[in-house]
Design a protein around this motif. Structure first.
Motif, short mmCIF file in Angstrom:
data_model
loop_
_atom_site.label_atom_id
_atom_site.label_comp_id
_atom_site.label_asym_id
_atom_site.label_seq_id
_atom_site.Cartn_x
_atom_site.Cartn_y
_atom_site.Cartn_z
N ASN A 44 93.25 73.55 24.71
CA ASN A 44 93.99 72.29 24.32
C ASN A 44 93.06 71.28 23.69
N VAL A 45 92.22 70.60 24.60
CA VAL A 45 91.29 69.48 24.34
C VAL A 45 90.33 69.99 23.03
N LEU A 46 89.85 71.15 22.95
CA LEU A 46 88.79 71.48 21.94
C LEU A 46 89.10 72.03 20.67
N ARG A 47 90.51 71.69 20.69
CA ARG A 47 91.26 72.45 19.26
C ARG A 47 90.76 71.25 18.15
N PRO A 48 90.53 72.14 16.87
CA PRO A 48 89.91 71.50 15.75
C PRO A 48 90.57 70.31 15.22
#
Length: 150
Positions: A44-48
């Protein structure tokens, strides 16, 4: 201070930060178990489409800051390890992050009892939207703060 891209090596540090009972009370946010935390960050957080940065002071990762889309708003959030509170790090990190994240308006939900975080946001130009509060029975009251026009 450096705001750099998050690496896998940062995640255990962030995990420990979010386990601190006082930090959880201030943020009014529940802690996640290790596997759930790692999965949340990686999927979730490290999505582009999101912006996530590690906050580094003197070579030490002291927290994280990021932005994401939620409920048709661009939100920002940050978490500083409690051992680094009271040093102006959150204000410096948010000020620097606002140069990296061009989206405006930018919003932040903050617990009404978290006066330190409200002050950080105000110093960086955010203002409270008094008509935008949420308080559900048994939960902490929060106010939405905004930077920029609608």
């Amino acid at each position: 201070m450096i705001l750099r891209n998050v690496t896998d090596e940062d995640l255990p540090i962030f995990f420990e930060h979010q386990r601190d009972p006082e930090a959880l009370r201030m943020a009014a946010f529940p802690s996640r178990e290790r596997d759930a935390f790692m999965t949340h960050w990686r999927t979730n957080v490290l999505r582009p489409e999101n912006v996530a940065r590690a906050i580094v002071m003197d070579g030490v990762v002291v927290g994280n800051i990021g932005s994401w889309e939620q409920e048709a708003r661009r939100l920002v959030g940050y978490w500083i390890g409690r051992e680094h509170w009271g040093k102006g790090i959150a204000t410096r990190a948010l000020s620097g992050f606002l140069l990296v994240e061009p989206a405006r308006p930018l919003h932040a939900w903050v617990a009404l009892h978290n006066l330190a975080s409200i002050r950080v946001l105000e110093k960086c130009g955010f203002h409270a939207l008094p008509d935008e509060t949420r308080h559900h029975p048994g939960e902490v009251a929060e106010v939405l703060m905004r930077l920029g026009s609608t």
